[in-house]
Design an enzyme around this catalytic site. Structure first.
Site, PDB file in Angstrom:
ATOM      1  N   ASP A 122       4.584   0.389  11.860  1.00 31.41           N
ATOM      2  CA  ASP A 122       3.593  -0.248  11.470  1.00 31.41           C
ATOM      3  C   ASP A 122       2.687  -1.429  12.004  1.00 31.41           C
ATOM      4  OD1 ASP A 122       2.994   2.595   9.943  1.00 31.41           O
ATOM      5  OD2 ASP A 122       3.177   1.377   7.964  1.00 31.41           O
ATOM      6  N   ARG A 179       0.493  14.553  13.417  1.00 29.61           N
ATOM      7  CA  ARG A 179       0.854  14.438  12.265  1.00 29.61           C
ATOM      8  C   ARG A 179       0.780  15.097  11.535  1.00 29.61           C
ATOM      9  NH1 ARG A 179      -1.211   9.274   9.754  1.00 29.61           N
ATOM     10  NH2 ARG A 179       0.572   9.557   8.473  1.00 29.61           N
ATOM     11  N   ARG A 189      -8.647  -0.155   4.593  1.00 29.11           N
ATOM     12  CA  ARG A 189      -7.632   0.656   3.894  1.00 29.11           C
ATOM     13  C   ARG A 189      -6.635   0.097   3.524  1.00 29.11           C
ATOM     14  NH1 ARG A 189      -6.893   6.039   7.375  1.00 29.11           N
ATOM     15  NH2 ARG A 189      -5.733   5.968   5.809  1.00 29.11           N
ATOM     16  N   CYS A 210      -4.435  12.644  13.673  1.00 26.90           N
ATOM     17  CA  CYS A 210      -5.483  11.385  13.252  1.00 26.90           C
ATOM     18  C   CYS A 210      -5.466  10.279  14.589  1.00 26.90           C
ATOM     19  CB  CYS A 210      -4.367  10.773  12.584  1.00 26.90           C
ATOM     20  SG  CYS A 210      -2.661   9.610  12.613  1.00 26.90           S
ATOM     21  N   LYS A 244       0.446  -1.180   0.143  1.00 22.93           N
ATOM     22  CA  LYS A 244       0.184   0.025   0.541  1.00 22.93           C
ATOM     23  C   LYS A 244       0.984   1.261  -0.194  1.00 22.93           C
ATOM     24  CE  LYS A 244      -1.748   2.217   3.953  1.00 22.93           C
ATOM     25  NZ  LYS A 244      -1.416   3.262   3.962  1.00 22.93           N
ATOM     26  N   ASN A 245       1.998   1.234   0.907  1.00 28.87           N
ATOM     27  CA  ASN A 245       2.586   2.568   0.934  1.00 28.87           C
ATOM     28  C   ASN A 245       3.723   2.834  -0.227  1.00 28.87           C
ATOM     29  OD1 ASN A 245       0.928   2.941   3.286  1.00 28.87           O
ATOM     30  ND2 ASN A 245       2.709   2.598   4.416  1.00 28.87           N
TER      31      ASN A 245
END
Ligand code: UD1
Length: 417
Positions: free
Chosen positions: A302, A121, A394, A116, A22-23
């Site tokens: 993460d 952030r 997500r 968030c 994803k990233n």
């Protein structure tokens, strides 16, 4: 709102194919906006975030088609350099359009992301970096307006090796006049792939993968195709589950991207074997081990939540410190609802290993917190119901199907209110 219902304590076995990262794909998609022409990106994970980014591509005027993990982006028609609040608030990575659209159009308007679940952030590094490149930045009604006829190369030294700021500034600088040097740049594999992709598009970036990236500006970029790297965070999530629940093999993965995670898992008692594109993990006697997150090549923030789920069942007490996001512990009260014994002080979780977890209703608060609750639910006695799973969608492609194929009893309830 869907929820996941998990009957715990079923062992896992077999193999699981890891999806594209994803990233990595999100900034690559925005890079594709910089060239007139069609780019084909393969191994694109079908995620809510990918779909949100496609929506954003279409809002700015690109034509996209997405099928079977193949994404075509035709950026010839891009004509509206603006990222609206509605999208940026659901996915901060929308901010990645800032650099590319400014570089291509000389002007861009992007909603300022708010805070968030993990804290404030900020995006100050992105903005200061663009100012160094000669952009005029103004803030109006929650939107950032950046303008520059043509950006000019500059020396930029980040206070912290931010992933997003490195990506954004690198994309902005590739067509700037002259040379840009980014000091204290992020070295994450996703940034490495972004820079390599930009080079395929005609950029001149050297020092890729080091903390000093040098970018010699070129006049323009052309479209290019790319295959997305494997998702090391999805891989790490399955590894934590394997360390608790049975011997499993991850395929289509890059073990080199997981060095520090594999080291910690071995320290904690798991047996691990790797080939160039697979990892097999077999649970051992699970020991408590301290862990501190760090920027790459350190242990990824993460994977902190998933690691804490693992350590909740280890023998002994351990500490997990997050040096990247100091407030990222919203999963710990939920894990405690399942019987874990975790206390958080400042940016450290103190985990006292318990003999077993017991199923309960719990609530996801963000992508990786959801993953840790799923791992905990899979190992807990009885039934765990994880609500608000739109977070997991997500960032994880068909996670319940992948776990089910490994032997877990997990299903998605679409009927709950
Ligand atoms: C990316 C990842 C996210 C991951 C994080 C850290 C994507 C889409 N997201 O997020 O999953 O958890 O890297 O590995 O790739 N900071 C500032 N000012 C800035 C930018 C960052 O102070 O302008 C701080 C942040 O608050 C944080 C640290 O720098 O403490 C790292 O953030 P950063 O690397 O920028 O994370 P993201 O790119 O947002």
């Amino acid at each position: 709102m869907d929820q996941l219902i998990i009957q715990g304590q079923h062992s896992l076995s077999g193999s699981v194919k890891i999806s594209g990262a994803k990233n990595a794909v999100l900034p690559i998609m925005t890079a594709a906006l910089m060239a007139e022409g069609e780019s084909i990106i393969t191994r694109v994970p079908d995620l809510r975030d990918t779909r949100t980014m496609i929506k954003l591509m279409e809002i700015v005027g690109a034509r996209c088609s997405f099928k079977d993990n193949h994404l075509k982006i035709d950026a010839s028609t891009v004509n509206n350099p603006e990222a609206p609040y509605d999208l940026v608030k659901t996915m901060r990575a929308s901010f990645y359009v800032l650099g590319p659209l400014l570089a291509r159009f000389g002007t861009v308007k992007v909603s300022l992301p708010g805070g968030c679940a993990w804290g404030p952030r900020p995006v100050d590094f992105h903005l200061k970096g663009l100012e160094k490149l000669g952009a005029k930045i103004t803030l109006n009604s929650g939107y950032i307006l950046a303008e520059a006829k043509r950006l000019k190369g500059a020396k930029i030294n980040f206070e912290f090796p931010s992933v997003g700021a490195t990506g954004n500034i690198a994309m902005a600088a590739v067509t700037a006049e002259g040379t840009t040097v980014i000091e204290n740049a992020a070295r994450e594999p996703e940034i490495v792939q972004l820079c390599k992709y930009l080079n395929q598009m005609g950029a001149l970036i050297s020092g890729i993968g080091t903390s000093r990236i040098i970018i010699d500006g070129v006049e323009s970029l052309h479209s290019a195709n790319i295959d997305v790297i494997p998702d090391r965070i999805e891989a790490g999530t399955f590894l934590m589950a394997g360390a608790l629940l049975g011997k499993i093999t991850l395929t289509d993965v890059n073990p080199d991207h997981l060095d520090s995670v594999l080291l910690k898992l071995k320290e904690a008692g798991s047996s691990i074997e790797t080939t160039s594109n697979s990892i097999t993990i077999e649970p051992g006697h699970l020991k408590a081990v301290d862990m501190s997150t760090a920027v790459y090549p350190g242990f990824a923030t993460d994977l902190q939540a998933q690691w804490i789920a693992l350590m909740s069942l280890a023998k002994g007490s351990s500490m997990a410190t997050d040096t990247v996001y100091h407030d990222r512990f919203s999963h710990t009260p939920e894990l405690n609802r399942l019987g874990a014994n975790i206390k958080v002080e400042n940016n450290t979780a103190f985990i006292r290993g318990v003999k077993e977890l017991v199923g309960a209703p719990v609530m996801s608060t963000d992508i990786r917190a959801s993953a840790s609750l799923i791992i905990a639910g899979l190992v807990a006695r009885g039934t765990t119901i994880v609500s608000r799973i739109y977070h997991i969608d997500r960032g994880y492609e068909r996670i319940e199907e992948k776990f089910e194929a490994l032997g877990a009893k997990i299903f998605r309830d679409k009927t709950s209110g």
